[in-house]
Design a protein around this motif. Structure first.
Motif, PDB file in Angstrom:
ATOM      1  N   GLN A 173      -8.927  -1.395  -3.853  1.00 31.28           N
ATOM      2  CA  GLN A 173      -9.707  -0.711  -2.941  1.00 31.28           C
ATOM      3  C   GLN A 173      -8.996  -0.906  -1.491  1.00 31.28           C
ATOM      4  OE1 GLN A 173     -11.501  -2.452  -4.923  1.00 31.28           O
ATOM      5  NE2 GLN A 173     -11.931  -0.787  -6.268  1.00 31.28           N
ATOM      6  N   THR A 174      -7.912  -1.782  -1.216  1.00 31.85           N
ATOM      7  CA  THR A 174      -7.149  -2.148  -0.384  1.00 31.85           C
ATOM      8  C   THR A 174      -6.515  -0.874   0.818  1.00 31.85           C
ATOM      9  OG1 THR A 174      -6.384  -4.204  -0.837  1.00 31.85           O
ATOM     10  CG2 THR A 174      -5.082  -3.106   0.989  1.00 31.85           C
ATOM     11  N   ASP A 175      -6.986  -0.655   1.990  1.00 33.20           N
ATOM     12  CA  ASP A 175      -6.694   0.396   2.768  1.00 33.20           C
ATOM     13  C   ASP A 175      -5.342   0.116   3.439  1.00 33.20           C
ATOM     14  OD1 ASP A 175      -6.425   2.218   4.741  1.00 33.20           O
ATOM     15  OD2 ASP A 175      -8.332   2.136   5.476  1.00 33.20           O
ATOM     16  N   PRO A 176      -4.205   0.817   2.983  1.00 31.38           N
ATOM     17  CA  PRO A 176      -3.086   0.333   3.453  1.00 31.38           C
ATOM     18  C   PRO A 176      -2.788   0.283   5.115  1.00 31.38           C
ATOM     19  CG  PRO A 176      -2.626   2.049   1.840  1.00 31.38           C
ATOM     20  CD  PRO A 176      -4.135   2.013   2.215  1.00 31.38           C
ATOM     21  N   THR A 177      -3.872   1.202   5.931  1.00 32.38           N
ATOM     22  CA  THR A 177      -3.900   1.091   7.295  1.00 32.38           C
ATOM     23  C   THR A 177      -4.059  -0.486   7.964  1.00 32.38           C
ATOM     24  OG1 THR A 177      -5.821   1.901   7.553  1.00 32.38           O
ATOM     25  CG2 THR A 177      -4.119   3.739   7.448  1.00 32.38           C
ATOM     26  N   GLU A 178      -5.067  -0.751   6.989  1.00 30.36           N
ATOM     27  CA  GLU A 178      -5.452  -2.404   7.316  1.00 30.36           C
ATOM     28  C   GLU A 178      -4.100  -3.212   7.192  1.00 30.36           C
ATOM     29  OE1 GLU A 178     -10.104  -1.478   6.348  1.00 30.36           O
ATOM     30  OE2 GLU A 178      -8.896  -2.979   5.055  1.00 30.36           O
ATOM     31  N   LEU A 179      -3.291  -2.948   6.066  1.00 27.59           N
ATOM     32  CA  LEU A 179      -2.145  -3.860   5.969  1.00 27.59           C
ATOM     33  C   LEU A 179      -1.156  -3.583   6.916  1.00 27.59           C
ATOM     34  CD1 LEU A 179      -1.581  -3.448   1.897  1.00 27.59           C
ATOM     35  CD2 LEU A 179      -2.337  -5.460   3.238  1.00 27.59           C
ATOM     36  N   GLU A 180      -0.884  -2.314   7.577  1.00 23.30           N
ATOM     37  CA  GLU A 180      -0.146  -2.108   8.712  1.00 23.30           C
ATOM     38  C   GLU A 180      -0.786  -3.126   9.881  1.00 23.30           C
ATOM     39  OE1 GLU A 180       1.487   1.258  11.507  1.00 23.30           O
ATOM     40  OE2 GLU A 180       0.459   2.063   9.545  1.00 23.30           O
ATOM     41  N   ARG A 181      -2.021  -2.933  10.162  1.00 23.26           N
ATOM     42  CA  ARG A 181      -2.734  -3.371  11.204  1.00 23.26           C
ATOM     43  C   ARG A 181      -2.605  -4.957  11.103  1.00 23.26           C
ATOM     44  NH1 ARG A 181      -8.767  -2.320  13.632  1.00 23.26           N
ATOM     45  NH2 ARG A 181      -8.684  -3.856  15.404  1.00 23.26           N
ATOM     46  N   SER A 182      -2.532  -5.487  10.159  1.00 22.92           N
ATOM     47  CA  SER A 182      -2.475  -6.745   9.632  1.00 22.92           C
ATOM     48  C   SER A 182      -0.888  -7.482  10.170  1.00 22.92           C
ATOM     49  CB  SER A 182      -2.703  -7.250   8.322  1.00 22.92           C
ATOM     50  OG  SER A 182      -4.151  -6.895   7.879  1.00 22.92           O
ATOM     51  N   ALA A 183       0.014  -6.646   9.481  1.00 24.82           N
ATOM     52  CA  ALA A 183       1.442  -6.961   9.569  1.00 24.82           C
ATOM     53  C   ALA A 183       1.757  -6.968  11.241  1.00 24.82           C
ATOM     54  CB  ALA A 183       2.246  -5.910   9.119  1.00 24.82           C
ATOM     55  N   LEU A 184       1.254  -5.987  12.293  1.00 27.33           N
ATOM     56  CA  LEU A 184       1.431  -5.943  13.274  1.00 27.33           C
ATOM     57  C   LEU A 184       0.830  -7.188  14.095  1.00 27.33           C
ATOM     58  CD1 LEU A 184       0.957  -2.000  14.049  1.00 27.33           C
ATOM     59  CD2 LEU A 184       3.131  -3.368  14.106  1.00 27.33           C
ATOM     60  N   LEU A 185      -0.730  -7.592  13.631  1.00 25.06           N
ATOM     61  CA  LEU A 185      -1.135  -8.605  14.305  1.00 25.06           C
ATOM     62  C   LEU A 185      -0.393  -9.892  14.261  1.00 25.06           C
ATOM     63  CD1 LEU A 185      -5.266  -9.383  13.832  1.00 25.06           C
ATOM     64  CD2 LEU A 185      -3.319 -11.080  13.390  1.00 25.06           C
ATOM     65  N   VAL A 186       0.174 -10.209  12.877  1.00 30.65           N
ATOM     66  CA  VAL A 186       0.902 -11.292  12.664  1.00 30.65           C
ATOM     67  C   VAL A 186       2.143 -11.264  13.647  1.00 30.65           C
ATOM     68  CG1 VAL A 186       2.166 -12.704  11.009  1.00 30.65           C
ATOM     69  CG2 VAL A 186      -0.091 -11.836  10.381  1.00 30.65           C
ATOM     70  N   ALA A 187       2.804 -10.034  13.361  1.00 28.05           N
ATOM     71  CA  ALA A 187       4.152  -9.818  14.098  1.00 28.05           C
ATOM     72  C   ALA A 187       4.207 -10.070  15.743  1.00 28.05           C
ATOM     73  CB  ALA A 187       4.731  -8.749  13.791  1.00 28.05           C
ATOM     74  N   LEU A 222       3.774  -3.982  -5.133  1.00 25.94           N
ATOM     75  CA  LEU A 222       5.321  -3.663  -4.846  1.00 25.94           C
ATOM     76  C   LEU A 222       5.350  -3.034  -3.812  1.00 25.94           C
ATOM     77  CD1 LEU A 222       6.701  -3.446  -8.397  1.00 25.94           C
ATOM     78  CD2 LEU A 222       7.139  -5.259  -6.858  1.00 25.94           C
ATOM     79  N   GLN A 223       4.532  -1.917  -3.478  1.00 27.77           N
ATOM     80  CA  GLN A 223       4.640  -0.896  -2.470  1.00 27.77           C
ATOM     81  C   GLN A 223       4.190  -1.475  -1.127  1.00 27.77           C
ATOM     82  OE1 GLN A 223       2.308   2.691  -2.972  1.00 27.77           O
ATOM     83  NE2 GLN A 223       2.765   3.496  -0.912  1.00 27.77           N
ATOM     84  N   TRP A 224       2.946  -2.233  -1.287  1.00 25.87           N
ATOM     85  CA  TRP A 224       2.552  -2.990  -0.277  1.00 25.87           C
ATOM     86  C   TRP A 224       3.337  -4.099   0.408  1.00 25.87           C
ATOM     87  CZ3 TRP A 224      -3.089  -3.380  -2.725  1.00 25.87           C
ATOM     88  CH2 TRP A 224      -3.634  -1.918  -2.689  1.00 25.87           C
ATOM     89  N   GLN A 225       3.811  -4.698  -0.353  1.00 23.56           N
ATOM     90  CA  GLN A 225       5.005  -5.923  -0.013  1.00 23.56           C
ATOM     91  C   GLN A 225       5.922  -5.173   0.845  1.00 23.56           C
ATOM     92  OE1 GLN A 225       7.418  -7.786  -3.000  1.00 23.56           O
ATOM     93  NE2 GLN A 225       7.013  -9.811  -1.985  1.00 23.56           N
TER      94      GLN A 225
END
Length: 265
Positions: free
Chosen positions: A189-203, A239-242
């Protein structure tokens, strides 16, 4: 003249035991685990629902790794917990002490007193596992920590949302030059837009901070507490999300909960 009453510091615990760390940057290392009771989050995938509230008793391992537990009444006075940790700390076995839960930061005033003493007693590094949503409490104990494993809660998976607090906790840990990393539970159920937001937060703090994508382990015990079925992501999704998150971050690793494979719950 009224005599002052001295309040002795105590903690509400679930257990103290020795095991192999199954998650994140310390995976595979041997740790003394101090599992604190109480959590103010209610993540859908939680595998530690028994820590949400404080039980009347806690269990303490007599011999490191043998699961020969004895029960004691909560709460536990600070000197007693020091004795238990010292008993676990046999020579050359452990790499660090893990503060886990529950949410250990709910015991921040206790930890502020306990951590300098346990470090002096054991000479072991201190590792905090936290939901990363209590920056004020984290700041209280940061001087006594060596590493922080911070969960970053995705609303689409956990049902919790603490973006601002996650950013604050991460920056506090990084600015103090602690060994900090981020764990993100992922599911179908992971929303990829939340993964992008997470990556930007960490970066925004540092692209060098390691991020661990951790496929959820569906458990019947946690399914009782949510109407939402939590399924592990497919290999294609992982694989796609990584690859997606590595647009912004240098170190994105996929590591399942290995302690469950080793029966080290």
């Amino acid at each position: 003249m009224t005599a002052k009453t001295t309040v002795k510091p105590t903690a509400r615990l679930i257990e103290v035991f020795s095991a192999i760390q199954g998650e994140g940057l310390n995976v595979g290392t041997r740790q003394i685990f101090i599992r604190f009771a109480l959590c103010d989050l209610r993540c859908h995938f939680c595998d530690s629902v028994h820590t949400w509230n404080a039980p009347s008793t806690c269990r303490i391992e007599r011999t490191p790794g043998l699961r020969d537990f004895e029960e004691h009444s909560n709460p536990i006075p600070l000197p007693i917990l020091l004795e238990w940790v010292e008993r676990q700390n046999q020579p050359s076995i452990h790499d660090s002490i893990s503060l886990t839960g529950g949410e250990p930061l709910l015991h921040a005033p206790f930890l502020e007193l306990f951590l300098p003493q346990v470090r002096s007693l054991t000479n072991l590094p201190i590792y905090l596992e936290t939901g990363g949503h209590r920056p004020e409490q984290l700041a209280m104990i940061l001087p006594y920590l060596d590493s922080v494993g911070m969960d970053l809660k995705l609303p689409s998976v956990s049902g919790e949302s603490y973006w601002q607090e996650h950013g604050q906790c991460l920056k506090l840990s990084y600015d103090l030059h602690l060994n900090v990393f981020v764990k993100i539970i992922i599911s179908q159920q992971t929303d990829p837009t939340e993964l992008e937001r997470s990556a930007l937060l960490v970066a925004a703090v540092s692209p060098d901070i390691p991020v661990f994508l951790q496929p959820v382990t569906p458990l019947p015990v946690s399914e009782k507490f949510t109407a939402k079925t939590i399924l592990a992501p497919t290999p294609e999704q992982v694989l796609q999300w990584q690859a997606f998150m590595k647009r912004w971050l240098k170190h994105v690793r996929v590591v399942p909960q290995t302690h469950k494979m080793l029966n080290q719950l």
